[in-house]
Design an enzyme around this catalytic site. Structure first.
Site, PDB file in Angstrom:
ATOM      1  N   GLU A 181      -5.847 -10.910  -0.599  1.00  0.00           N
ATOM      2  CA  GLU A 181      -6.632 -10.629   0.620  1.00  0.00           C
ATOM      3  C   GLU A 181      -8.119 -10.521   0.300  1.00  0.00           C
ATOM      4  O   GLU A 181      -8.797  -9.592   0.748  1.00  0.00           O
ATOM      5  CB  GLU A 181      -6.169  -9.307   1.253  1.00  0.00           C
ATOM      6  CG  GLU A 181      -4.678  -9.218   1.531  1.00  0.00           C
ATOM      7  CD  GLU A 181      -4.271  -7.924   2.234  1.00  0.00           C
ATOM      8  OE1 GLU A 181      -5.149  -7.168   2.698  1.00  0.00           O
ATOM      9  OE2 GLU A 181      -3.057  -7.678   2.323  1.00  0.00           O
ATOM     10  N   GLU A 234       0.808  -1.236   0.000  1.00  0.00           N
ATOM     11  CA  GLU A 234       0.000   0.000   0.000  1.00  0.00           C
ATOM     12  C   GLU A 234       0.839   1.284   0.000  1.00  0.00           C
ATOM     13  O   GLU A 234       0.625   2.169   0.812  1.00  0.00           O
ATOM     14  CB  GLU A 234      -0.949   0.007   1.208  1.00  0.00           C
ATOM     15  CG  GLU A 234      -1.865  -1.195   1.257  1.00  0.00           C
ATOM     16  CD  GLU A 234      -2.816  -1.183   2.466  1.00  0.00           C
ATOM     17  OE1 GLU A 234      -2.679  -0.292   3.323  1.00  0.00           O
ATOM     18  OE2 GLU A 234      -3.685  -2.057   2.533  1.00  0.00           O
TER      19      GLU A 234
HETATM   20  C1  XIL Z   1      -5.922  -6.152   8.811  1.00  0.00           C
HETATM   21  C2  XIL Z   1      -6.205  -7.288   9.751  1.00  0.00           C
HETATM   22  O1  XIL Z   1      -7.089  -8.173   9.136  1.00  0.00           O
HETATM   23  C3  XIL Z   1      -6.791  -6.762  11.034  1.00  0.00           C
HETATM   24  O2  XIL Z   1      -6.935  -7.808  11.987  1.00  0.00           O
HETATM   25  C4  XIL Z   1      -5.913  -5.661  11.609  1.00  0.00           C
HETATM   26  O3  XIL Z   1      -6.522  -5.098  12.742  1.00  0.00           O
HETATM   27  C5  XIL Z   1      -5.668  -4.584  10.574  1.00  0.00           C
HETATM   28  O4  XIL Z   1      -5.113  -5.169   9.409  1.00  0.00           O
HETATM   29  N1  XIL Z   1      -4.664  -4.615   4.076  1.00  0.00           N
HETATM   30  C6  XIL Z   1      -3.653  -5.407   4.544  1.00  0.00           C
HETATM   31  C7  XIL Z   1      -3.875  -6.259   5.742  1.00  0.00           C
HETATM   32  O5  XIL Z   1      -2.597  -5.479   3.909  1.00  0.00           O
HETATM   33  O6  XIL Z   1      -2.707  -6.432   6.510  1.00  0.00           O
HETATM   34  C8  XIL Z   1      -4.970  -5.721   6.636  1.00  0.00           C
HETATM   35  O7  XIL Z   1      -5.217  -6.651   7.670  1.00  0.00           O
HETATM   36  C9  XIL Z   1      -6.206  -5.451   5.803  1.00  0.00           C
HETATM   37  C10 XIL Z   1      -5.921  -4.423   4.739  1.00  0.00           C
END
Ligand code: XIL
Length: 409
Positions: A299, A169
């Site tokens: 994701e 990101e």
């Molecule tokens: C999220 C997790 O799922 C949560 O448990 C945490 O509180 C915050 O992060 N993009 C990403 C992930 O790359 O690491 C994130 O994961 C969601 C968005």
């Protein structure tokens, strides 16, 4: 007459070619009861999930462990490989206990591990954010700290990670102010956790190439990925198009010899927005593949607004959400299947029982959830069944086995 001839031919074939009699049958094997990982194997595709280590180790959650180990052949640590989880104090030791447990789980279950994440502006240790803000950590020191972090973590897991999310990101969204799609926005100075330009603000945009080089030096075998959200489909391919920006960035990095092997598309979608078609997804993945990099869905989840009616169990509001969610899972998976360099498809938590969108604030969406492929009681949802159907029904000529990726030297 015709049918009698067919029956005779069938009997003859069955007698002469007993080993082929199954393929002559009118009943293909039934995919019901097959796991996602079994169905994906035929395509050389890996199907994964993010793993919540608390749930995985909860004595009451045997179903969580069972599904995590049987349905998926790749896993990602949802949180335990993030910097804040690994190094609580400045210059302090790294604690890999929880992350190592996941590596162990994966080895036992013959699963590949996606490493998540090395360089990100979120979930960095408190000491780091504070030190940058109050000036006690200078830019030179910050660079050395980041280098040490990347090398320490990658070395620890050397040989055990299939794909690393090296940088996550780093690109702003077009709706950010000033509107951009740029990695480097010099003002105002961002704090850790504030936004995407934290690292670029303090180290300059060259930190991205550095991070990939540091990671490669510590593990020559792991595939190194840039990972981001809102990369599903190209827009107008102009300066405001984030996907185009990431594409150009990847192209430049490759041209400079930076060891970037893949681009990960997170795939956090919501049913309230317009949907993508599988072909838009495939086109975007193929365009990246044209740069010589692999791709992955890293994701995936498809959330919905939890209105009061949804909360009250009103099926008129719940059903379209479940269908919208399934449609989007399917579009992403079909797009990935059609693009031969799309190596893996990971969901960000497989059950609504443990799913981050339940607790997260997505600007203006209010309460969200219903985003996973299993419900809170581990019942498979439409999304799960669509994924199985997609995997079961896909094949040549439009879906062909994956093309493996070699780490760039
Ligand atoms: C999220 C997790 O799922 C949560 O448990 C945490 O509180 C915050 O992060 N993009 C990403 C992930 O790359 O690491 C994130 O994961 C969601 C968005």
């Amino acid at each position: 007459m015709l049918s009698r001839r067919l029956i005779v031919a069938g009997v003859v074939a069955a007698v002469l070619l007993p080993s082929l009699s199954a393929s002559a049958s009118h009943t293909p094997p039934n995919p019901a009861g097959e796991t996602l990982r079994a169905l994906a194997q035929r395509h050389g595709l890996y199907v994964g999930t993010a793993v919540n280590m608390d749930a995985l180790q909860d004595p009451a959650e045997s179903r969580y462990r069972e599904l995590a180990s049987t349905e998926f052949n790749t896993v990602t640590a949802e949180n335990v490989m993030k910097w804040e989880a690994l190094q609580k104090e400045k210059n302090g030791p790294y604690d890999f206990t929880e992350a190592d447990k996941l590596i162990d789980f994966a080895r036992k279950n013959r699963q590949k591990v996606r490493g998540h994440v090395l360089v990100w502006h979120n979930q960095v240790p408190e000491w780091l954010g504070k030190g940058v803000k109050d000036g006690s950590i200078s830019k030179t020191e910050l660079r050395a700290i980041l280098e040490r972090h990347v090398k320490t973590v990658v070395s620890h897991f050397r040989g055990k990670i299939w794909q690393w999310d090296v940088v996550n990101e780093a690109v702003t969204d077009p709706w950010d102010s000033p509107p951009s799609g740029i990695t480097y926005r010099p003002t105002p100075a961002a704090g850790a956790g504030d936004n995407q330009v934290f690292w670029a603000d303090h180290l300059g945009p060259g930190y991205i190439a550095d991070a990939f080089r540091w990671a490669r030096s510590a593990d020559p075998q792991a595939l190194l990925f840039y990972n981001d959200y809102n990369l599903e489909a190209f827009g107008d391919e102009g300066p405001m198009d984030k996907v185009q920006f990431v594409y150009n960035m990847t192209k430049n990095l490759r041209a400079q010899g930076v060891p970037i092997d893949g681009v990960g598309s997170q795939g956090h979608l919501s049913t309230q927005y317009g949907n993508y078609s599988a072909f838009q997804i495939r086109d975007a993945l193929d365009k990246f593949a044209g740069l010589g990099v692999a791709t992955a869905y890293t994701e995936v989840d498809v959330r919905s607004q939890r209105t009061p009616a949804v909360e009250a169990g009103d099926t008129k509001e719940i059903n379209p959400r479940l269908q919208g969610s399934a449609f989007n899972y399917s579009a992403l998976l079909q797009g990935c299947l059609m693009s031969r360099k799309c190596l893996s498809f990971t969901v960000w938590g497989f059950t609504d029982r443990y799913q981050w969108t339940n607790d997260w604030e997505f600007g203006g969406e209010g309460r969200t959830g219903l985003a996973a492929i299993y419900d809170t009681n581990y019942n498979p949802k439409h999304a799960y069944q669509s994924m199985r159907a997609d995997l079961a029904t896909a094949g040549a000529p439009y879906v062909q086995p994956r093309i493996p990726q070699k780490p760039k030297r």
